[in-house]
Design a protein around this motif. Structure first.
Motif, PDB file in Angstrom:
ATOM      1  N   LYS A 119      31.967  40.214  38.180  1.00  0.00           N
ATOM      2  CA  LYS A 119      33.254  40.576  38.426  1.00  0.00           C
ATOM      3  C   LYS A 119      33.529  41.303  39.452  1.00  0.00           C
ATOM      4  CE  LYS A 119      31.924  45.986  39.184  1.00  0.00           C
ATOM      5  NZ  LYS A 119      33.431  46.512  39.525  1.00  0.00           N
ATOM      6  N   THR A 120      35.847  41.733  38.997  1.00  0.00           N
ATOM      7  CA  THR A 120      36.616  41.844  39.945  1.00  0.00           C
ATOM      8  C   THR A 120      35.843  42.997  41.106  1.00  0.00           C
ATOM      9  OG1 THR A 120      37.892  41.629  38.525  1.00  0.00           O
ATOM     10  CG2 THR A 120      38.446  42.530  40.295  1.00  0.00           C
ATOM     11  N   ASN A 121      36.026  42.731  42.636  1.00  0.00           N
ATOM     12  CA  ASN A 121      35.785  44.109  43.328  1.00  0.00           C
ATOM     13  C   ASN A 121      36.358  45.441  42.936  1.00  0.00           C
ATOM     14  OD1 ASN A 121      34.678  42.308  45.243  1.00  0.00           O
ATOM     15  ND2 ASN A 121      36.073  42.294  46.427  1.00  0.00           N
ATOM     16  N   ALA A 122      35.495  46.472  43.262  1.00  0.00           N
ATOM     17  CA  ALA A 122      35.801  48.341  43.101  1.00  0.00           C
ATOM     18  C   ALA A 122      37.485  48.325  43.497  1.00  0.00           C
ATOM     19  CB  ALA A 122      34.246  48.285  42.137  1.00  0.00           C
TER      20      ALA A 122
ATOM     21  N   ARG B 180      28.967  40.469  44.401  1.00  0.00           N
ATOM     22  CA  ARG B 180      29.362  40.030  43.576  1.00  0.00           C
ATOM     23  C   ARG B 180      30.811  41.186  42.315  1.00  0.00           C
ATOM     24  NH1 ARG B 180      26.811  36.102  41.678  1.00  0.00           N
ATOM     25  NH2 ARG B 180      26.638  36.639  39.190  1.00  0.00           N
ATOM     26  N   GLY B 181      31.214  42.227  43.294  1.00  0.00           N
ATOM     27  CA  GLY B 181      31.567  42.722  42.630  1.00  0.00           C
ATOM     28  C   GLY B 181      31.675  44.462  42.893  1.00  0.00           C
ATOM     29  N   TYR B 182      30.092  44.330  42.853  1.00  0.00           N
ATOM     30  CA  TYR B 182      30.232  45.847  42.944  1.00  0.00           C
ATOM     31  C   TYR B 182      29.695  46.312  44.558  1.00  0.00           C
ATOM     32  CZ  TYR B 182      28.328  44.077  38.229  1.00  0.00           C
ATOM     33  OH  TYR B 182      28.323  43.611  37.227  1.00  0.00           O
ATOM     34  N   VAL B 183      29.667  47.874  44.139  1.00  0.00           N
ATOM     35  CA  VAL B 183      29.625  48.577  45.765  1.00  0.00           C
ATOM     36  C   VAL B 183      28.611  48.644  46.388  1.00  0.00           C
ATOM     37  CG1 VAL B 183      29.745  50.876  46.676  1.00  0.00           C
ATOM     38  CG2 VAL B 183      31.688  49.884  45.318  1.00  0.00           C
TER      39      VAL B 183
END
Length: 103
Positions: free
Chosen positions: A35-38, A62-65
């Motif tokens: 996913k897009t980075n937070a 992968r876009g996750y903190v």
């Protein structure tokens, strides 16, 4: 994070005698969809403050903190009731005689 793990007696050859320890159970980010980075704003909207050096923003996977354990880590915002409930449950579990429990 999925939960807390408490181990009454943990030993490892490099650390000497056994002792209590605890940690968090985490999901394998590599198994989640890309996913897009937070953004900083999205992280704050999720109910946590940014860690002091903002590595939670820079070091996403992968876009996750994923980096919640900075020297001055992220902290929940307005979550005193939830924290108290978790601490109460942890204290109850620790008082049991089982060697390791997760919840």
């Amino acid at each position: 994070p999925l939960g807390i793990c408490y181990v009454r007696r943990f030993s490892y050859q490099l650390f000497g005698p056994s002792s209590e320890t605890a940690g968090i159970l985490i999901e394998d980010i590599n198994q989640l969809p890309q996913k897009t980075n937070a953004t900083e704003e999205e992280i704050i909207a999720a109910g946590v403050t940014l860690d002091q050096i903002k590595s939670c923003v820079r070091q996403q996977i992968r876009g996750y903190v994923s980096d919640l354990n900075s020297v001055v880590g992220v902290m929940p915002v307005d979550a005193e009731e939830e924290i108290d409930a978790i601490m109460k449950q942890l204290a109850e579990q620790v008082s049991e005689e089982k060697g390791a429990r997760s919840f």
